[in-house]
Structures are given as C-alpha cells and as structure tokens.
Write an enzyme that holds these catalytic residues in place. Structure first.
Site, short mmCIF file in Angstrom:
data_model
loop_
_atom_site.label_atom_id
_atom_site.label_comp_id
_atom_site.label_asym_id
_atom_site.label_seq_id
_atom_site.Cartn_x
_atom_site.Cartn_y
_atom_site.Cartn_z
N PRO A 138 56.36 60.64 81.77
CA PRO A 138 55.38 61.16 80.83
C PRO A 138 54.03 60.44 80.88
CG PRO A 138 56.89 59.70 79.69
CD PRO A 138 57.28 59.68 81.13
N CYS A 139 53.04 61.07 80.24
CA CYS A 139 51.75 60.48 79.86
C CYS A 139 50.65 60.61 80.92
CB CYS A 139 51.90 59.01 79.47
SG CYS A 139 53.19 58.76 78.23
N THR A 140 49.40 60.72 80.40
CA THR A 140 48.19 60.71 81.22
C THR A 140 47.13 59.94 80.45
OG1 THR A 140 48.74 62.93 82.03
CG2 THR A 140 46.52 62.11 82.49
N GLU B 65 51.40 53.82 79.90
CA GLU B 65 51.41 54.83 80.95
C GLU B 65 52.49 54.43 81.95
OE1 GLU B 65 50.10 58.25 82.94
OE2 GLU B 65 49.25 57.44 81.09
N ARG C 125 46.83 65.46 88.99
CA ARG C 125 46.18 65.23 87.69
C ARG C 125 44.91 64.40 87.84
NH1 ARG C 125 50.55 62.67 84.10
NH2 ARG C 125 51.79 62.48 86.00
#
Length: 506
Positions: free
Chosen positions: A2-4, A95, A272
């Site tokens: 997960p996560c950005t 992160e 991303r």
C-alpha cells in the site's frame, strides 16, 4: 503493497510551506477504517507493546501532544500514520518499500517468532519479539522530537537497537526542512534531506538514487545514516557503482544497492512515479519512442524541480490520479481493455486516508501547522484542512467505528465511492463540484482564521482554531451528504432492473 507519497520542499511549494503528503492504502482485499484524533500527553503510553511484533519498549516521560490518523477498529495496534506534534514537527509513516536478497541476507529482518515447545521441557524455545514497524513508528517517535532531523535521529536509534521486520520509508518535516528515511534490512537505514526547490515521488519502492556517505559520516548537511553503514556495505559488497562512473568517493546509488527492479515493480510501482512526474513536469517527453522515462523505467528520479510552484490542489490531483489522458486509465476510453488494467493506479479503491501535512512559515507557531485530510478512495473524495494546535478535532472525522454510517466522514466517503464507481462519468461532475467547493471553503477558513488569530491573545487562539475546525467540519458534513444523495440518485436511475410503462411503447 500500500501507499503513495509526495514530498514538496519549501522552495517548490506555492506559499513556502514544507509539505508532506501520503495516501495510506489498505492491503489487497482489506478496507481498514480510519479516524483523525489528537493524542494528549496523558494518553500516551509510558510502556509500549507492539501488537504485531510483541516488542515492549519503555518510553520517555515527557511526550508532546500530537495529531494522529489511527485505525478506528481496536485490536491490532495504533497505526497512527500521520500527524503534527505541539512543536510543529510533522511525521508520516510509512511508505512500504522494496529490497533485494543481498541486503536481506546481510542484515535479516527482525521478525517475531512464537514460542516453540512446552516451557520447562527439553527443546523449548521462548518467544522472540520482532522489531518495530509501521504499526509503531509514529507513536514511538512523533511525541518526542523537536525537529525533522531529531526525528531521523530518534527513529534511527530505535532501528539500530531493536531492528524492523519490514522495509519502510518515513518522512519528517519542520518549517525549514523535510527529511526522508529509508530502512535497509533489519537494522540499517539512510536518510536524505529533500532539496528545498524540489519534489519527491515515492511509490512503494526504495527511492533515494544518490547518497553521499562522506556527508552522512561527517557534517550531515543533507545525508544521515546508521553508524556502521559504510563498513557494512563494504563487508557485504553492496555498492554496485563502477569505478569509472565519475562519482565522487563515497557517492553511490542506494536504489541500485538496496532496492529492487522486478517485473512486479514495473506493474505496481514505477508507473505511479512516472505519472506523478508527468503531471508536475508536463513539458518533458513522456510518451512515444522519444520518451526519456516510461511507466516501466527503473531510473525515474527520486527528486525533481517542478516546472512551477506546487499547490495543495496539485497534491490532491496526483494522489487521486488513475492515469487520466493515457491508455492506462481504468475509467478512460483510450487504449484497450487490457491496457486500461495494466498498471496499479494511485487513486485506488483501497485508499483509506490521505494526510497532507503543511507547515506554513508565514504563520506564527501558535497556528502554523495544518493537516489536510481526505478519507476513502481519492478519485471520489475531497481534501479539507484542520489546524493541529488544538486539544480536540471534529467528531465527524473522529467518530469512525466498524459500523457503516453516513454520520461518519470515513464511511460516507466509502459509500460515495462504491456508488459513483459504477457510473463514473455520470457522477464525475458532481464529485468535481464537491471537491472544488470544499477546497475553496478550506482555503477561505484558513485565511479568515489566520487573520482573526492575529488580533487576539495567544492563550485564546486554541479555542478559535477549534471553532474554525468545527465550523468547517459542519460544512463538510453538509456537502458530503448532498453529494451522497446526488450519487445515490444517479446510480439508482441506471440500475438494470429499472422499468417504466413507456418501455413497452412502440
């Protein structure tokens, strides 16, 4: 994973603020409810035991008040994630990032091991606690630090002493600096100061691509590291720099040494970074045979100077994005069905919360810090600001439980996203209007409250900030409920079991 994350140095932001922003995403197949709260000094534990690793740590007896975005359902640790303490120091953790077998073989992760056998009998092996992880870091660090550098030092010392069971990147900021720390194996770490005139993109991959060991072992102007990093790297042959690459002695590429370049990175991570930088440096060549970087490039820069100063709205846009304008947009019409599901998007169904931590140099310390918040899937929500120098935050953002209810900002956003996704294009105008309205109301609230705070005694400011937060939350609740009604109506009209008598007319 997960996560950005995006980090914006004070010279690259629209108002001179240091800005740290991160999507917290649930793991695949999970939707972890979140809430926003203030942790008072008397609520901070003096002895902390991690749920995941069973590690127990004694904590200092002088914690600061801090904001946090913990899990709303108790039972598996705090996962406080993002906040600002009473000294206007901010922290975002974490992160999740990648590594490689060379690193993990040289310094294995410190994982919890349950007891084996029966105590008192031959062969019994007692329980072995693990290290610290995302669950723990904000709680163990943020209440005790006085600057971004101090945050790096405290977390670094904890990592060297207790180790970690996972690879993570952590951001610290104060009004002057942003620092980014990456864990390396079980006990090692590096940290780099974000250039004032640059932004940083982090998509679940070890990111730092240039590191100066001489600075980390000396003046520490822009680099810090675990105390034995240089010797450990030499012992395990981790520096992959060629002697003819022209770099100064001690300068190396951590992404090559400590990170990964797997096929899954090219589906999950690098696209991303490519899209965020495509948005913030749009005049570069991003498409076609002349493109310098593609969605699957391993050398997309960690830090870049943007083409113009960046705003809160830029942060929201990139952290809500789903590759608009490319063949990879799952809601788009370009490309093919296969291309539209090729890459993991930034704005994903598993977004749980977005926290944007803004430290404004032009505001006095008593009302300097602002924590912008959004809950749920980012393509369908709004980002709103709240002052952090308060003793309580609005109930609408803090009342989340496991019960699904539109009285909770978290659950209202989950409902809106699930309904709107089914009729994305029909609902997009209403969602865009909601996002614009709340952003405008948020900026207006900050302007109005800043001006009012400057005219009253300092000891009256916290009450003013709380009222401003509550008033904005009331507007947020009204607008969110209106949007839920619109989306429900639009999607209901498109249900497949719809029927009217005119359907039979010829």
């Amino acid at each position: 994973m997960p996560c950005t994350t995006i980090l914006i140095g004070k010279g690259a932001s629209y108002d001179g603020s240091a800005i740290v922003a991160r999507n917290e995403d649930s793991p695949n197949g999970m939707f972890q409810p979140k809430r926003l709260c203030v942790v008072a000094p008397e609520e901070q534990p003096r002895v902390y035991t991690a749920t995941t690793s069973k590690l127990t740590i004694e904590l200092p007896d002088n914690p600061l008040r801090y904001t946090a975005v913990p899990d709303a359902v108790p039972g598996h640790g705090p996962w406080a994630e993002a906040g600002v303490n009473a000294l206007n120091v901010a922290m975002s953790a974490t992160e999740t990032i990648t590594s490689n077998p060379r690193v993990l073989g040289a310094d294995p992760l410190v994982e919890y091991r349950p007891a084996r056998g029966v105590e008192g009998e031959p062969g019994y092996v007692p329980e072995q606690p693990g290290g610290i992880g995302e669950e723990d870091m904000v709680t163990l660090v943020l209440p005790y630090i006085t600057s971004a550098r101090d945050g790096v030092r405290r977390l670094g010392a904890l990592l060297e002493r207790y180790g970690t069971y996972e690879m993570n990147g952590i951001a610290f900021s104060d009004v002057d600096e942003i620092w980014w720390l990456e864990t390396i194996g079980g006990h090692h770490w590096i940290a780099k100061r974000v250039p004032d005139n640059a932004y940083v993109t982090m998509p679940n991959q070890l990111g730092i691509d240039r590191f100066d060991l001489a600075d980390a072992e000396g003046a520490q102007v822009d680099h810090m590291a675990s105390t034995d990093l240089s010797a450990w790297m030499r012992e395990h042959h981790l520096d992959l720099s060629l002697s003819c690459d022209g770099a100064a002695p001690g300068v190396f590429n951590p992404r090559e040494a400590f990170g990964s370049h797997s096929d899954s990175d090219h589906v999950y991570n690098t696209p991303r970074a490519w899209y965020m930088q495509r948005c913030l440096n749009p005049h570069d060549e991003w498409d076609g045979p002349a493109a310098r970087y593609t969605p699957e490039s391993d050398d997309i820069p960690w830090a870049r100077v943007p083409e113009r100063k960046l705003t809160i709205e830029d942060v929201k846009d990139v952290l809500s994005s789903h590759y608009q304008g490319t063949p990879f947009d799952p809601y788009g019409t370009l490309g093919t069905q296969q291309s539209r599901s090729r890459y993991r998007t930034i704005g994903i169904n598993r977004n749980g919360q977005l926290a944007v931590l803004q430290l404004r140099p032009y505001a006095p310390e008593a009302w300097r810090a602002v924590q912008w918040m959004a809950f749920g899937s980012n393509p369908f929500n709004a980002l709103v600001p709240f002052y952090t120098s308060v003793d309580a935050l609005p109930e609408y953002l803090g009342n989340t439980t496991s019960r699904v209810t539109s009285e909770s900002f978290y659950w209202a956003n989950r409902l809106i996203a699930a309904l709107a996704d089914a009729r994305f294009h029909e609902n997009s105008a209403a969602i865009e209007g909601y996002r614009q309205e709340m952003a405008a109301l948020g900026h207006a609230m900050l302007h109005r409250t800043d001006a009012a705070a400057a005219k009253i005694a300092v000891d009256e400011v916290p009450a003013l900030l709380e009222r401003a937060n509550d008033d904005l939350a009331s507007e947020l609740k009204r607008a969110t409920e209106e949007l839920l009604g619109k989306v429900l109506y639009t999607t209901s009209c498109a249900m497949r079991n719809a029927f009217s008598m005119s359907d039979n007319e010829r």
